[in-house]
Design an enzyme around this catalytic site. Sequence first.
Site, short mmCIF file in Angstrom:
data_model
loop_
_atom_site.label_atom_id
_atom_site.label_comp_id
_atom_site.label_asym_id
_atom_site.label_seq_id
_atom_site.Cartn_x
_atom_site.Cartn_y
_atom_site.Cartn_z
N ARG A 43 0.84 -1.19 0.00
CA ARG A 43 0.00 0.00 0.00
C ARG A 43 0.88 1.25 0.00
O ARG A 43 0.71 2.16 -0.79
CB ARG A 43 -0.91 0.00 1.23
CG ARG A 43 -2.05 0.96 1.07
CD ARG A 43 -3.09 0.66 2.07
NE ARG A 43 -2.69 1.27 3.33
CZ ARG A 43 -3.52 1.83 4.17
NH1 ARG A 43 -4.81 1.82 3.91
NH2 ARG A 43 -3.09 2.36 5.28
N HIS A 181 6.16 -23.07 7.63
CA HIS A 181 7.59 -23.06 7.29
C HIS A 181 8.35 -24.22 7.95
O HIS A 181 9.43 -24.59 7.52
CB HIS A 181 8.24 -21.70 7.57
CG HIS A 181 8.61 -21.46 8.99
ND1 HIS A 181 7.70 -21.03 9.92
CD2 HIS A 181 9.78 -21.59 9.66
CE1 HIS A 181 8.30 -20.89 11.09
NE2 HIS A 181 9.58 -21.24 10.97
N LYS A 185 11.82 -27.26 6.73
CA LYS A 185 13.08 -27.47 7.46
C LYS A 185 13.64 -28.85 7.13
O LYS A 185 12.90 -29.83 7.09
CB LYS A 185 12.85 -27.35 8.97
CG LYS A 185 12.61 -25.91 9.42
CD LYS A 185 12.53 -25.82 10.92
CE LYS A 185 12.02 -24.48 11.38
NZ LYS A 185 13.03 -23.44 11.49
N ASP A 238 -0.55 -19.74 17.26
CA ASP A 238 0.68 -19.35 16.56
C ASP A 238 1.57 -20.58 16.28
O ASP A 238 2.22 -20.64 15.24
CB ASP A 238 1.45 -18.34 17.43
CG ASP A 238 2.64 -17.73 16.72
OD1 ASP A 238 2.54 -17.50 15.50
OD2 ASP A 238 3.68 -17.49 17.38
N HIS A 243 2.70 -25.71 13.45
CA HIS A 243 4.00 -26.40 13.49
C HIS A 243 3.94 -27.70 14.31
O HIS A 243 4.39 -28.74 13.85
CB HIS A 243 5.07 -25.49 14.10
CG HIS A 243 5.19 -24.15 13.43
ND1 HIS A 243 5.04 -23.98 12.08
CD2 HIS A 243 5.47 -22.92 13.92
CE1 HIS A 243 5.19 -22.70 11.78
NE2 HIS A 243 5.46 -22.03 12.88
#
Length: 453
Positions: A43, A181, A185, A238, A243
């Site tokens: 933006r 992510h 790994k 989170d 994960h």
Amino acid sequence: MANPTFIICGVTGDLTRRKLIPAFYHLLQKNKFEKCAFIGISRSKVSPAEIFESSHQFIHDIDADVWDKLSNSFFCISHDFTDHDGYTSVGEKITAIEKKLGLPGNRLFYLATLPELFNDVTHGLASSGIAKRSCKGDGCKEPWHRLVYEKPFGHNLKSARALNKKIAEAFDESQIFRIDHYLGKEHVGNILMLRFANRFLQPLWNKDSVRSVKISMNEAIGIEGRGEFYDKTGALKDIVQNHLLQLLTLITMDAPKKLRGECIRDEKVKILKNIKVEDSTLGQYDGYADEPGVEKGSTTETFAAIKLGVNTPQWKGVPFMLGTGKHLEAKETVINIEFKKPDCLFTEDCPIPSNTLRIFIEPNEGFSMAINAQAPGTQYDITPAEMRFVHNSAAGINTPESYETLLNEVVGGDQSIFVRFDEVEEAWKIIDNVSKGHPKLYKKGTTGPSIDF
Ligand code: BG6
């Protein structure tokens, strides 16, 4: 070669400078593409130079030629993601850049915006035709368009379902790459290799031989200036929803038909559907409520430990413990698989330690196995002998960072290490059911609060 155009929606965020630019740099360094372009959309007006300046520190030993190649193929476009009419002009700019560089129009859209904007961006890209539903069949010669969604993908089952529905209206699931992510790994990939390339482990990998499994992801850092985001999220959403549950599925899933693609994701979903949360302890570090961006008196958890069961014939009855926390003693992500004790044949009280397989994900990758042996100089005393593989000391290894691996897989079109829509939804079902009491306070730099189970 695919010669892709990388389009980063939300280029001014922290993720670009810390993870994406270093990943692009390493892909170029390894000559993964003959040519390509990087287009950042945000933006606020920003120049490539400003983005590059802040990213420099995250790459070691910069090779000037690679750096120049990257910066010369980087462009910025300013656009408000909620302005639906503005997408057409963004599309024209992207096409002009591709034309100038002689690119075929294979587009990878990386949605790194605030998650609240995912709906707008998905809609804008689709309705303007910047990103098209992929064609199918042998005659299909169109360039590919793929969309990468950064986590968090929704904030509960309802919102994740709504977003999946929105995406499915415009695109095919084969074009969608939901990032976790951790799946990029190196030693997360190694879990499946350890399990399915070692015959001796296979007969032991079940409730008859495994006593308990503990998966911990401890962090020494705090919320790092992300107070506003973190306070709405907390450790369960989170880290545990994504994960830790992903690691759990890799540990417990049945052998897939093939170690690729949908076969892996099918097996992971079967596990997620059979998980039952049995107990939980939540914590909050001392001083969290005074962090900038955090609401006074906030009850958001910065620590979560949950005990759960995997209700499949292979795992029924084995306790699985997942734990994570901010501001703990040290950073470490590790999986401990404790085996049942052998029959006692030696002394009366038989103090035989359990065999333990440990898979180290972070920061030192590798694995170890504690095997009982005769204590030196004794006849019947037992001592565990640790056999350890340390990844970094194996000759010639240059482990790619997870974002490099993930981006490379998107360009290659392989979804094996990305999360499918049903995995996300099943994982939310589990987390939505964890009861949220008042978190226990713990001191920074410790192992967290006492756990109730
Ligand atoms: C992210 C979380 O997904 O993972 C962060 O949002 C966390 O809160 C980070 O710090 C940890 O990742 P890694 O790769 O450093 O273990």
